[in-house]
Design a protein around this motif. Structure first.
Motif, PDB file in Angstrom:
ATOM      1  N   VAL A  68      11.867   0.706  -3.703  1.00  0.00           N
ATOM      2  CA  VAL A  68      10.760   1.627  -3.507  1.00  0.00           C
ATOM      3  C   VAL A  68      10.349   2.165  -4.873  1.00  0.00           C
ATOM      4  CG1 VAL A  68      11.349   2.246  -1.134  1.00  0.00           C
ATOM      5  CG2 VAL A  68      12.363   3.535  -3.017  1.00  0.00           C
ATOM      6  N   GLU A 124       0.838  -1.189   0.000  1.00  0.00           N
ATOM      7  CA  GLU A 124       0.000   0.000   0.000  1.00  0.00           C
ATOM      8  C   GLU A 124       0.880   1.248   0.000  1.00  0.00           C
ATOM      9  OE1 GLU A 124      -2.068   0.421   3.706  1.00  0.00           O
ATOM     10  OE2 GLU A 124      -0.287  -0.045   4.894  1.00  0.00           O
ATOM     11  N   GLU A 125       0.286   2.391  -0.196  1.00  0.00           N
ATOM     12  CA  GLU A 125       1.019   3.656  -0.080  1.00  0.00           C
ATOM     13  C   GLU A 125       1.251   3.979   1.386  1.00  0.00           C
ATOM     14  OE1 GLU A 125      -0.409   7.061  -2.078  1.00  0.00           O
ATOM     15  OE2 GLU A 125      -0.518   6.113  -4.057  1.00  0.00           O
ATOM     16  N   ASP A 126       2.513   4.127   1.777  1.00  0.00           N
ATOM     17  CA  ASP A 126       2.856   4.547   3.144  1.00  0.00           C
ATOM     18  C   ASP A 126       4.315   4.986   3.149  1.00  0.00           C
ATOM     19  OD1 ASP A 126       3.139   5.017   5.855  1.00  0.00           O
ATOM     20  OD2 ASP A 126       1.917   3.273   6.423  1.00  0.00           O
ATOM     21  N   PRO A 127       4.612   6.139   2.544  1.00  0.00           N
ATOM     22  CA  PRO A 127       6.010   6.563   2.398  1.00  0.00           C
ATOM     23  C   PRO A 127       6.732   6.773   3.726  1.00  0.00           C
ATOM     24  CG  PRO A 127       4.503   8.327   1.785  1.00  0.00           C
ATOM     25  CD  PRO A 127       3.678   7.096   1.931  1.00  0.00           C
ATOM     26  N   GLU A 128       6.031   7.239   4.743  1.00  0.00           N
ATOM     27  CA  GLU A 128       6.691   7.489   6.031  1.00  0.00           C
ATOM     28  C   GLU A 128       7.126   6.184   6.678  1.00  0.00           C
ATOM     29  OE1 GLU A 128       4.290   9.900   8.539  1.00  0.00           O
ATOM     30  OE2 GLU A 128       4.269  11.613   7.165  1.00  0.00           O
ATOM     31  N   SER A 152      17.004   5.219  -2.763  1.00  0.00           N
ATOM     32  CA  SER A 152      16.223   4.972  -3.982  1.00  0.00           C
ATOM     33  C   SER A 152      16.834   3.857  -4.820  1.00  0.00           C
ATOM     34  CB  SER A 152      16.126   6.255  -4.813  1.00  0.00           C
ATOM     35  OG  SER A 152      17.423   6.678  -5.214  1.00  0.00           O
ATOM     36  N   GLY A 163       8.840   6.643  -3.704  1.00  0.00           N
ATOM     37  CA  GLY A 163       8.980   6.274  -2.301  1.00  0.00           C
ATOM     38  C   GLY A 163       7.674   5.940  -1.612  1.00  0.00           C
ATOM     39  N   LYS A 164       6.562   5.984  -2.335  1.00  0.00           N
ATOM     40  CA  LYS A 164       5.250   5.757  -1.707  1.00  0.00           C
ATOM     41  C   LYS A 164       4.961   4.281  -1.460  1.00  0.00           C
ATOM     42  CE  LYS A 164       3.154   9.853  -3.835  1.00  0.00           C
ATOM     43  NZ  LYS A 164       2.105  10.317  -4.784  1.00  0.00           N
ATOM     44  N   ARG A 165       5.492   3.414  -2.294  1.00  0.00           N
ATOM     45  CA  ARG A 165       5.207   1.981  -2.192  1.00  0.00           C
ATOM     46  C   ARG A 165       6.505   1.185  -2.207  1.00  0.00           C
ATOM     47  NH1 ARG A 165      -0.247   1.016  -3.642  1.00  0.00           N
ATOM     48  NH2 ARG A 165      -1.239   2.778  -4.728  1.00  0.00           N
ATOM     49  N   ASP A 215       7.038   4.552  -7.086  1.00  0.00           N
ATOM     50  CA  ASP A 215       6.107   5.689  -6.962  1.00  0.00           C
ATOM     51  C   ASP A 215       6.681   6.787  -6.086  1.00  0.00           C
ATOM     52  OD1 ASP A 215       4.362   4.307  -8.540  1.00  0.00           O
ATOM     53  OD2 ASP A 215       2.944   3.804  -6.943  1.00  0.00           O
TER      54      ASP A 215
END
Length: 426
Positions: A288, A260-264, A273, A292-294, A290
């Motif tokens: 990672v 899921e999206e959870d960059p933090e 990266s 860093g989002k996924r 998107d």
């Protein structure tokens, strides 16, 4: 048949639907298989003005070429010393340089065709799961000296500053390597083949063929192609079209999932990266995406595909075992794909009979090696080089059939046990 539901399909930017072959057509070279090896061969032939037809059983990039980890990094599934034992030291060096060239070929193709949606990102980190800094540093020195690899050695503190896990020790970082969206790359290459006059037919599985005469014929359910040459590039999805090819490798399933999206939350574990792979046989590989989002995470192999739910559990177990801080990171989607592995763990590239070429068994070798395989086959067809002969020592040997699959699974479990013991002792 549509694409399997993968992250790459969901983010695919070119949705062109191509027709199935109907009736009779002719060309100079017919390519069976619309994955990376087949499309690279087709691209190079079309660039030289050769008339090309590509037959794809499903859709362009349907197989492992379009749903893998996206790594583009020099090297093979087996190490240089094993290659040298079979082919000799000089040939092994030339073969490795081909894989280096493959990295640049893919990079150049992205630039030349302006494939922005491939989204290439620099850097791959290869990490040790045990303490082995001295041998790793020596390996880096040798590769930098012999091939100009520019590998950067990372000590344990440097590694754990970006990979926040006690499972990792030393690593090598390659800025010459990169990772990308493989399906968008393939779709753009297919579009370029068509721009140059090549024809690509989807939902057109090759059902029968006549290969021994000067005029080759490949038949599908609704049509046939007459050609001077045939190139077989079907990989893990090879059927019984040519028995010798089918028997020469094993279809092995590998698995990938996307979070899921959870960059933090992801940033608490992974602060780079770069794409990451570990040193275990069929170990973890991830990156990672998107921005860093996924997190895209792959690994594990089996001799038959598991259900999405089962493979998600296996991959999550590996991810959380490496990064306990990611225990709350939910899996959004998981999928599998079949790769082809030869018994000798090398690609199978060459001319099996006059006018009939094969380019397959790229499981574990990376996108660049698959691409350079297609390039050297095209060179051989065009009479530009005989570099494909470097792979002659790694021929179409029988892979063992059902017994071979069982042996492969047992070997993998044995290697997993050895990896576990070595990590436990670290």
């Amino acid at each position: 048949m549509s694409y399997p539901d993968t992250y790459y399909r969901r983010t695919m930017t070119d949705t062109t639907v191509r027709p199935a072959l109907s009736g009779q057509t002719e060309c100079d070279t017919v390519i069976v298989g619309g994955g990376l090896a087949g499309l690279t061969t087709g691209l190079q032939l079309a660039r030289a003005g050769v008339s090309v037809v590509v037959l794809e059983a499903e859709s362009v990039g349907f197989g492992a070429s379009g749903r893998n980890g996206g790594f583009v990094s020099a090297g093979f599934a087996t190490d240089n010393s094993a290659i040298a034992r079979v082919a000799g030291n000089e040939a092994a060096k030339k073969i490795h340089r081909l894989s280096v060239e493959g990295v640049e070929f893919v990079r150049d193709t992205i630039r030349d065709l302006n494939i922005a949606d491939a989204n290439p990102q620099p850097g791959i980190i290869s990490a040790l799961r045990y303490d082995g800094g001295d041998s790793l540093r020596q390996y880096a020195d040798e590769m930098n000296r012999d091939y100009g690899s520019e590998l950067e050695f990372m000590d344990r503190d440097q590694v754990r500053a970006v990979l926040k896990s006690p499972r990792y020790f030393q690593a090598l970082r390659s800025q010459k390597s990169f990772h990308m969206h493989p399906l968008n790359y393939l779709r753009a290459v297919a579009a370029e083949i068509e721009r140059l006059g090549g024809r690509i037919y989807e939902n057109s599985a090759a059902a029968d063929c006549r290969l021994t005469s000067a005029e080759k014929i490949v038949r599908t359910a609704a049509g046939q192609v007459k050609a001077r040459r045939v190139v077989l590039t079907t990989g893990g999805y090879t059927g019984h079209l040519v028995g010798k090819l089918k028997r020469s490798f094993l279809p092995i399933a590998t698995y990938v999932m996307i979070s899921e999206e959870d960059p933090e939350l992801i940033a608490r574990a992974i602060a780079t990266s770069c794409a990451i792979g570990d040193n275990r046989r069929a170990g973890d590989y991830y990156r990672v995406v998107d921005g860093g989002k996924r997190l895209l995470w792959g690994g594990r192999i089996t001799t038959r595909a598991a259900s999405p739910a089962a493979l998600a559990r296996e991959l999550r177990h590996e991810m959380v075992g490496t990064y306990p801080q990611l225990a709350e990171l939910k899996t959004e989607l998981a999928w599998s794909g079949l790769m082809s592995y030869a018994r000798h763990l090398m690609p199978q590239i060459g001319e099996m009979m006059p006018g009939v070429w094969h380019c397959t068994a790229f499981g574990g070798h990376g996108l660049n090696t698959t691409a350079i395989g297609g390039k050297v086959v095209a060179e051989g067809i065009l009479g530009q080089s005989e570099r494909y002969r470097l792979f002659q020592p790694f021929g179409l040997v029988w892979a063992g059939g059902i017994a071979g699959l069982a042996a492969a699974q047992l070997t993998y479990w044995k290697l997993q046990a050895q990896d576990w013991w070595r990590e436990r002792a670290a």
